[in-house]
Design a protein around this motif. Sequence first.
Motif, PDB file in Angstrom:
ATOM      1  N   GLY A  37       0.817  -1.205   0.000  1.00 40.84           N
ATOM      2  CA  GLY A  37       0.000   0.000   0.000  1.00 40.84           C
ATOM      3  C   GLY A  37       0.847   1.249   0.000  1.00 40.84           C
ATOM      4  O   GLY A  37       1.955   1.273  -0.524  1.00 40.84           O
TER       5      GLY A  37
ATOM      6  N   GLU B  24       0.484   2.071   5.319  1.00 41.85           N
ATOM      7  CA  GLU B  24      -0.896   1.603   5.223  1.00 41.85           C
ATOM      8  C   GLU B  24      -0.997   0.215   5.854  1.00 41.85           C
ATOM      9  O   GLU B  24      -0.185  -0.674   5.555  1.00 41.85           O
TER      10      GLU B  24
ATOM     11  N   ARG C  48     -15.625   4.533   9.948  1.00 37.54           N
ATOM     12  CA  ARG C  48     -15.530   4.663   8.495  1.00 37.54           C
ATOM     13  C   ARG C  48     -16.755   5.385   7.937  1.00 37.54           C
ATOM     14  O   ARG C  48     -16.643   6.199   7.011  1.00 37.54           O
TER      15      ARG C  48
ATOM     16  N   GLU D  62     -14.466  -2.930   6.493  1.00 42.29           N
ATOM     17  CA  GLU D  62     -13.121  -2.422   6.259  1.00 42.29           C
ATOM     18  C   GLU D  62     -12.886  -2.267   4.757  1.00 42.29           C
ATOM     19  O   GLU D  62     -13.224  -3.158   3.974  1.00 42.29           O
TER      20      GLU D  62
ATOM     21  N   PRO E 264      -3.654  -2.999   7.669  1.00 44.38           N
ATOM     22  CA  PRO E 264      -4.996  -3.549   7.894  1.00 44.38           C
ATOM     23  C   PRO E 264      -5.495  -3.176   9.289  1.00 44.38           C
ATOM     24  O   PRO E 264      -4.695  -2.978  10.214  1.00 44.38           O
ATOM     25  N   TRP E 265      -6.791  -3.091   9.457  1.00 42.28           N
ATOM     26  CA  TRP E 265      -7.346  -2.799  10.777  1.00 42.28           C
ATOM     27  C   TRP E 265      -6.849  -3.794  11.810  1.00 42.28           C
ATOM     28  O   TRP E 265      -6.643  -3.448  12.973  1.00 42.28           O
TER      29      TRP E 265
ATOM     30  N   VAL F 158      -6.017   6.094  -2.319  1.00 42.13           N
ATOM     31  CA  VAL F 158      -6.127   5.136  -1.223  1.00 42.13           C
ATOM     32  C   VAL F 158      -7.563   5.203  -0.677  1.00 42.13           C
ATOM     33  O   VAL F 158      -8.088   6.291  -0.443  1.00 42.13           O
TER      34      VAL F 158
ATOM     35  N   ALA G  94      -7.481  -2.836   0.611  1.00 39.21           N
ATOM     36  CA  ALA G  94      -6.166  -2.203   0.561  1.00 39.21           C
ATOM     37  C   ALA G  94      -5.933  -1.600  -0.817  1.00 39.21           C
ATOM     38  O   ALA G  94      -6.454  -2.090  -1.822  1.00 39.21           O
ATOM     39  N   SER G  95      -5.138  -0.553  -0.861  1.00 35.69           N
ATOM     40  CA  SER G  95      -4.831   0.055  -2.165  1.00 35.69           C
ATOM     41  C   SER G  95      -4.019  -0.890  -3.038  1.00 35.69           C
ATOM     42  O   SER G  95      -4.214  -0.940  -4.250  1.00 35.69           O
TER      43      SER G  95
ATOM     44  N   ARG H   2      -8.817   3.491   5.368  1.00 36.29           N
ATOM     45  CA  ARG H   2      -7.616   2.678   5.569  1.00 36.29           C
ATOM     46  C   ARG H   2      -6.833   3.220   6.764  1.00 36.29           C
ATOM     47  O   ARG H   2      -6.736   4.431   6.965  1.00 36.29           O
TER      48      ARG H   2
END
Length: 492
Positions: free
Chosen positions: A73, A132, A150, A220, A134-135, A307, A223-224, A311
Amino acid sequence: MPLGQPILLVGPSPTSNGSCSKGNSVLAAFTGFTRFRVARLAAVTLASGLAATTVLFGAGASAADETPQTQGGATATIGGLKTYGQAVIHEDGGDQQVSAGLFEMSVDGGGTLQTYCVDIHNPTQRDAHYQETPWSGTSLGANKDAGRIRWILQNSYPQVNDLATLAKQAGVSALSEQDAAAGTQVAIWRYSDGAKVDAVDPQAEKLADYLQKSALGSTEPQASLTLDPPSVSGRPGDLLGPVTVHTNARSVTVGAPAGVGAGGVRIIDRTGEVITSAKNGSQLFFDVPEGAADGSAQLTVQASTTVPVGRAFASESRSQTQILAGSSESTVSATAGATWADKGAMAVSARKNCAKSGVDITAANKGEQPFTFELMGTEHTIPAGTTRTVTVPLQEDQSYDFTITGPNGFSHRFTGVLDCKTQGTVTTESTQTLSEPSPATVGGNSTAPDTDLAATGSSAITPMIAGVAIGLVVIGGAVLVILRRREAAAGE
């Protein structure tokens, strides 16, 4: 590092620049996958106060590959608060006024990000570098209200640029950009930290209330750019993979493989064609020539895209976690590694797992024989053709540095910091009341780039002063006890 030697982990230093003090540093040792032990605590008392001294033993074999736990990312450097107002945090020990609003980040390779923070009591390190994430690798992973955060991002400023419409929805006559940013940040803090916090401006406060009450659950965002799995293995002559591209970009550029013994290795698709570009869902393979010496290679893909909002961005410097509110066209990248050996090779990867308070080590054996590797004195055998994941338990905010070793010179080193929780509430000692001057407060609404980045967290120096004061009280008490004993002995 000799096999079986514990890995000592170093905790956060209370004197680190801009970070919250959380007590003396702790050296902790791993003695296996399933237990975590505190090894020793070293502190040196100085005339000017108390200072913690830490030592890191066993940094790992120098030949080991150091593997950062990145998921691909965007990577970026934080600049500062750009659009913000004021908020008040209500705690049992008093009220603290802080700045609340949008941060700006500069993306490596080009691009700009706008973010809000999700760790209210943890200051932002100036010029901290972010990845970047992940949660699951942040406090959002265990937060049941992460989806509501979000939703707030998607339905407020800057995603909603029509401030007149946003003001009408909030039930106010008008909103400035500063009010909109402050109100949005306050609403986020109420869900990210469970904080009792209000915006100072009445318009911003009404926006915060509206967003908090209206927020719905959301998933969620994708991802980019990532590559899955991040590591593959096999024997020379085999196709190593597939490695699948996951991205919201229209296309990605596929770089030539690089690494020890990567000469002659090609990146191909399932039909055998060499590829230099791919898209979401594309499967990539490492084509290793038959008879090649044991080796490894790394594949890098890159793209330009926005993005996705929501994120998470985390920093290994313990700078407060951020969540994305807006993105320009930005450079993103991801890597995947491959190892090969004549007798088969292991693919290992690591990923933070905040739900389990640790780091997941995933090992995949693509060979025809069982593969035994050693980690911190403990042997683990992976049967042929199987994949296993084991969670290494960690304490919050602990640094880790461990190396996995195996036959034929196999060695992978993993380093990082587990940062899964928000900092919690401000203690009485570290709270600045509104009637006192607050070094963490930036007055007025502004878009100036030289904002004190500690403004959205408690002051770093206050807890340290409190610690010094406590230490001096303890020292003073000990001195009094000694003097009294001497006086009693002299009187006898």
